[in-house]
Design a protein around this motif. Structure first.
Motif: not given
Length: 337
Positions: A178-179, A216-217, A172, A214, A174-175, A220-221
């Motif tokens: 969107i992931p 929050d992302r 993944y 990161c 995530v940077q 999300e991932a």
């Protein structure tokens, strides 16, 4: 450092040493508080100005022959140029000579920036979560809750990576906005290697994301992770594979390539990474797979869902031995549901 020779006089060359027939040696005490004469070291705070030999990287010292614009290394004999600043520093003017010109026993300090000192004292914490997709919705919900709580407890500046495994390995990123996830399939006959290195699929600097920017992302991932039985089996049901794919668990290969992945940046403190592996059952695919037939069971505890297996393979033991020198701390959380 104290240096004491076994004889009061040194042989001038190897031939004289061999001809004299007497034993000759030197005793060196590297961290002695005084030299061989009992004198303390000459001290200074400009260690970064000390020239080094371009051939053997030895430091300039009192035993090195010195000219106006050059000096010869006392270790290898190589001639080295002096910069204008160094030539001015070593211009002999009596009592103002620097410490390395006053004594062969010196203790010089290297100035260290505050940020560099903090980084050297506390290597960057690295955490990687490896999640089994050949599991149930309930299992993954527990994993997500545990990881979200862990994210809140991680120290500022920590790096976090998210990896999934089943019949393939997912990395993944995530940077970005969107992931995204990039997958590589595990060959059925894999001995611990993939057809493509993880570093070629995603650079490690893209995989390990800062918690500070990161988080929050990463959350999300985690929410996008679904068990194989909910998305891949349906697509392959017409091939009669619905009872096969979602039970594939290539844990051994995933663990092996992940350790190689983290060690690809050896020297950047990634060898101190902690791996949290969430495994919903025994590995049954690729290297490190276990046989869970009834005749392989050594016993049962608290019902049929808690089967105790005898050691069947040395794969994981060898994996630990092979990477002990990296001091990789592997904290594995195994949930059997």
């Amino acid at each position: 450092m104290a240096v004491r020779a076994s004889l009061a006089c040194f042989p001038s060359d190897p031939a004289l040493h061999a001809a004299c027939g007497m034993p000759w040696g030197v005793a060196i005490t590297p961290f002695s508080a005084t030299d061989e004469r009992g004198f303390p070291p000459a001290t200074g705070t400009e260690g970064h100005l000390l020239p080094r030999c371009q051939s053997c990287f030895a430091y300039f010292n009192l035993l090195c022959p010195l000219d106006r614009w050059s000096w010869n290394c006392a270790i290898c004999g190589a001639e080295n140029d002096l910069s204008a600043d160094a030539a001015a520093r070593y211009a002999r003017d009596g009592g103002h000579d620097p410490p390395e010109m006053r004594s062969a026993f010196v203790d010089l300090l290297l100035p260290v920036e505050e940020g560099e000192a903090a980084a050297a004292a506390a290597p960057t914490p690295v955490y990687v979560a490896a999640i089994d997709l050949s599991s149930s919705e309930e299992f993954l919900e527990l994993v997500k809750s545990a990881l979200q709580a862990a994210l809140e407890a991680l120290l500022p500046g920590s790096l976090f990576g998210l990896l999934t495994f089943s019949s393939k390995i997912g990395l993944y990123d995530v940077q970005g906005p969107i992931p995204i996830v990039k997958n590589v399939f595990i060959p059925p006959d894999s001995d611990g290697a993939l057809q493509v290195d993880l570093e070629d699929i995603m650079p490690l600097c893209s995989f390990l994301a800062s918690i500070d920017s990161c988080k929050d992302r990463i959350t999300e991932a985690l929410e996008t992770i679904k068990p194989m039985s909910s998305w891949e089996v349906a697509a392959n049901a017409h091939d009669g594979q619905d009872h096969v794919l979602h039970h594939i668990r290539g844990f051994g290969v995933a663990l092996d390539v992940l350790i190689n992945y983290l060690s690809s940046e050896y020297g950047n403190a990634f060898e101190l990474a902690r791996i949290f592996a969430f495994l919903s059952g025994p590995p049954n695919y690729g290297a490190g797979q276990l046989d869970i037939n009834e005749d392989q069971n050594s016993g049962k505890a608290r019902g049929a869902d808690h089967i105790l297996l005898q050691e069947q393979t040395s794969f994981y033991r060898n994996l630990v031995y092979a990477w002990t020198f990296l001091q990789l701390q592997m904290n594995t959380l195994i949930l059997l549901l």
